[in-house]
Design a protein around this motif. Structure first.
Motif, PDB file in Angstrom:
ATOM      1  N   ASP A  95       4.173  -5.133  -5.989  1.00  0.00           N
ATOM      2  CA  ASP A  95       4.032  -3.836  -4.124  1.00  0.00           C
ATOM      3  C   ASP A  95       2.746  -4.364  -3.778  1.00  0.00           C
ATOM      4  OD1 ASP A  95       2.363  -2.058  -2.418  1.00  0.00           O
ATOM      5  OD2 ASP A  95       2.370  -0.597  -3.960  1.00  0.00           O
ATOM      6  N   GLN A  96       2.637  -5.484  -3.232  1.00  0.00           N
ATOM      7  CA  GLN A  96       1.003  -5.979  -2.250  1.00  0.00           C
ATOM      8  C   GLN A  96       0.215  -5.955  -1.430  1.00  0.00           C
ATOM      9  OE1 GLN A  96       0.791  -9.875  -2.768  1.00  0.00           O
ATOM     10  NE2 GLN A  96       2.373  -8.907  -4.017  1.00  0.00           N
ATOM     11  N   THR A  97       0.437  -4.198  -1.994  1.00  0.00           N
ATOM     12  CA  THR A  97      -0.642  -3.001  -0.867  1.00  0.00           C
ATOM     13  C   THR A  97      -1.646  -2.767  -1.912  1.00  0.00           C
ATOM     14  OG1 THR A  97       0.391  -1.054  -0.358  1.00  0.00           O
ATOM     15  CG2 THR A  97       1.771  -2.522   1.218  1.00  0.00           C
ATOM     16  N   ARG A  99      -5.469  -2.614  -3.139  1.00  0.00           N
ATOM     17  CA  ARG A  99      -6.500  -3.751  -3.665  1.00  0.00           C
ATOM     18  C   ARG A  99      -7.665  -2.886  -5.177  1.00  0.00           C
ATOM     19  NH1 ARG A  99      -3.735  -5.807  -1.258  1.00  0.00           N
ATOM     20  NH2 ARG A  99      -3.682  -6.879   1.145  1.00  0.00           N
ATOM     21  N   HIS A 232     -10.282  -1.850   7.358  1.00  0.00           N
ATOM     22  CA  HIS A 232      -8.629  -1.956   7.134  1.00  0.00           C
ATOM     23  C   HIS A 232      -8.473  -0.600   7.077  1.00  0.00           C
ATOM     24  CE1 HIS A 232      -9.069  -5.458   5.538  1.00  0.00           C
ATOM     25  NE2 HIS A 232     -10.273  -4.951   5.091  1.00  0.00           N
ATOM     26  N   GLU A 234      -5.505   0.495   7.437  1.00  0.00           N
ATOM     27  CA  GLU A 234      -4.274   1.014   7.175  1.00  0.00           C
ATOM     28  C   GLU A 234      -4.338   1.311   5.932  1.00  0.00           C
ATOM     29  OE1 GLU A 234      -5.644  -3.196   5.513  1.00  0.00           O
ATOM     30  OE2 GLU A 234      -5.171  -2.459   7.957  1.00  0.00           O
ATOM     31  N   MET A 235      -5.298   0.938   5.107  1.00  0.00           N
ATOM     32  CA  MET A 235      -5.711   1.501   3.914  1.00  0.00           C
ATOM     33  C   MET A 235      -6.426   2.703   3.662  1.00  0.00           C
ATOM     34  SD  MET A 235      -5.657   1.824   0.654  1.00  0.00           S
ATOM     35  CE  MET A 235      -5.074  -0.137   0.156  1.00  0.00           C
ATOM     36  N   LYS A 238      -3.422   5.895   4.231  1.00  0.00           N
ATOM     37  CA  LYS A 238      -2.973   5.689   2.857  1.00  0.00           C
ATOM     38  C   LYS A 238      -3.457   6.838   2.056  1.00  0.00           C
ATOM     39  CE  LYS A 238      -1.206   2.391   1.673  1.00  0.00           C
ATOM     40  NZ  LYS A 238      -0.971   1.357   0.966  1.00  0.00           N
TER      41      LYS A 238
END
Length: 277
Positions: A95-97, A99, A232, A234-235, A238
């Motif tokens: 899972d490259q998402t 951090r 970010h 996109e984070m 989420k």
């Protein structure tokens, strides 16, 4: 009900709770998990390999609990484990998402702004000082800033044994302040490069001249996280927002953890035990 995706906050012990408190003040309403690896603390004198192993195990545990973003609210883990996690472990993760962020870079980005003389002192654990992470990172942003490091190995035990506000603490606070200030009469800023040290901040300030600034990391890291989430989306989208805080510790004496943690967090803490065996 949608799945929770909390912000994870990790430390080898209690100190990260001072950072957590600042983050919670700046970013209320989110879900949070705090994880203290107290059973294997302190990390400060352990090898790079061991600190990376322990930190990565704990980060993976938080990933498995739904955290897409983990903050290493620990200077030692940030100094000795973060780079490997970011440059190797996360790249190998399917899972490259996910951090993982630390506390050193956000601090390095702004610490030079506090100094008028161009000389600062960095007070940290033996592990943080030996890593050289602060001088290296600070040079990227403030290449002309002179950084004088000082390890303070007795401060964390003093704090964790509840002696930080006792008269005997004055001697050990003065011991390391005298050592760092002996490096230069031009030091005008001292960075508390350990998340435990804010509990000693009143003692530290009382033994310094008024023109010396004492900088803790909580607000710096919180401001940096706000900026990160703004950059970010996109984070940010989420992350779940159920206004919950859960606390976990690897020590089986959760009552003892809760007592100490409440002092750092400045609010009541009720934790759950996690075994990392």
């Amino acid at each position: 009900m949608s799945a929770k995706h909390p912000i994870g906050i990790f430390d080898s012990g209690y100190g990260g709770l001072t950072v957590f408190r600042s983050i919670l003040e700046r970013l209320p309403g989110y879900d949070y998990i705090y994880f203290g690896d107290n059973a294997r603390a302190p990390y400060g004198n352990r090898s790079f390999q061991t600190i990376h192993q322990y930190t990565w195990e704990c980060v993976q545990w938080m990933f498995a609990r739904g955290c897409p973003l983990v903050i290493l609210a620990c200077n030692t883990a940030s100094a000795k484990a973060l780079r490997t996690i970011q440059q190797r472990d996360l790249l190998n993760d399917p899972d490259q998402t996910k951090r993982v962020l630390g506390v050193i870079r956000p601090t390095a980005e702004v610490i030079g702004n506090y100094s008028q003389t161009g000389e600062i002192g960095v007070l940290g654990t033996v592990g943080t000082v030996r890593s050289g992470s602060y001088p290296i990172e600070i040079e990227h942003f403030f290449p002309d800033l002179k950084v004088h490091q000082q390890a303070c190995p007795l401060w964390v035990p003093l704090i964790e044994n509840g002696e930080y506000d006792k008269p005997g603490a004055e001697y050990f606070v003065k011991l390391y302040l005298d050592q760092v200030m002996a490096n230069s009469a031009d030091i005008d800023t001292l960075l508390l490069a350990c998340t435990h040290y804010p509990l000693l901040q009143d003692q530290i300030v009382s033994q310094l001249s008024p023109n010396i600034k004492v900088v803790a990391q909580g607000d710096i890291v919180a401001d940096s996280l706000v900026d990160y989430l703004n950059r970010h989306p996109e984070m940010e989208t989420k992350l779940s927002k159920g206004d919950t805080q859960r606390f976990y510790t690897t020590t089986d004496d959760t009552d003892d953890f809760d007592h100490h943690a409440s002092l750092f967090f400045r609010a009541e803490v009720r934790s759950e035990y996690v075994s990392m065996k």
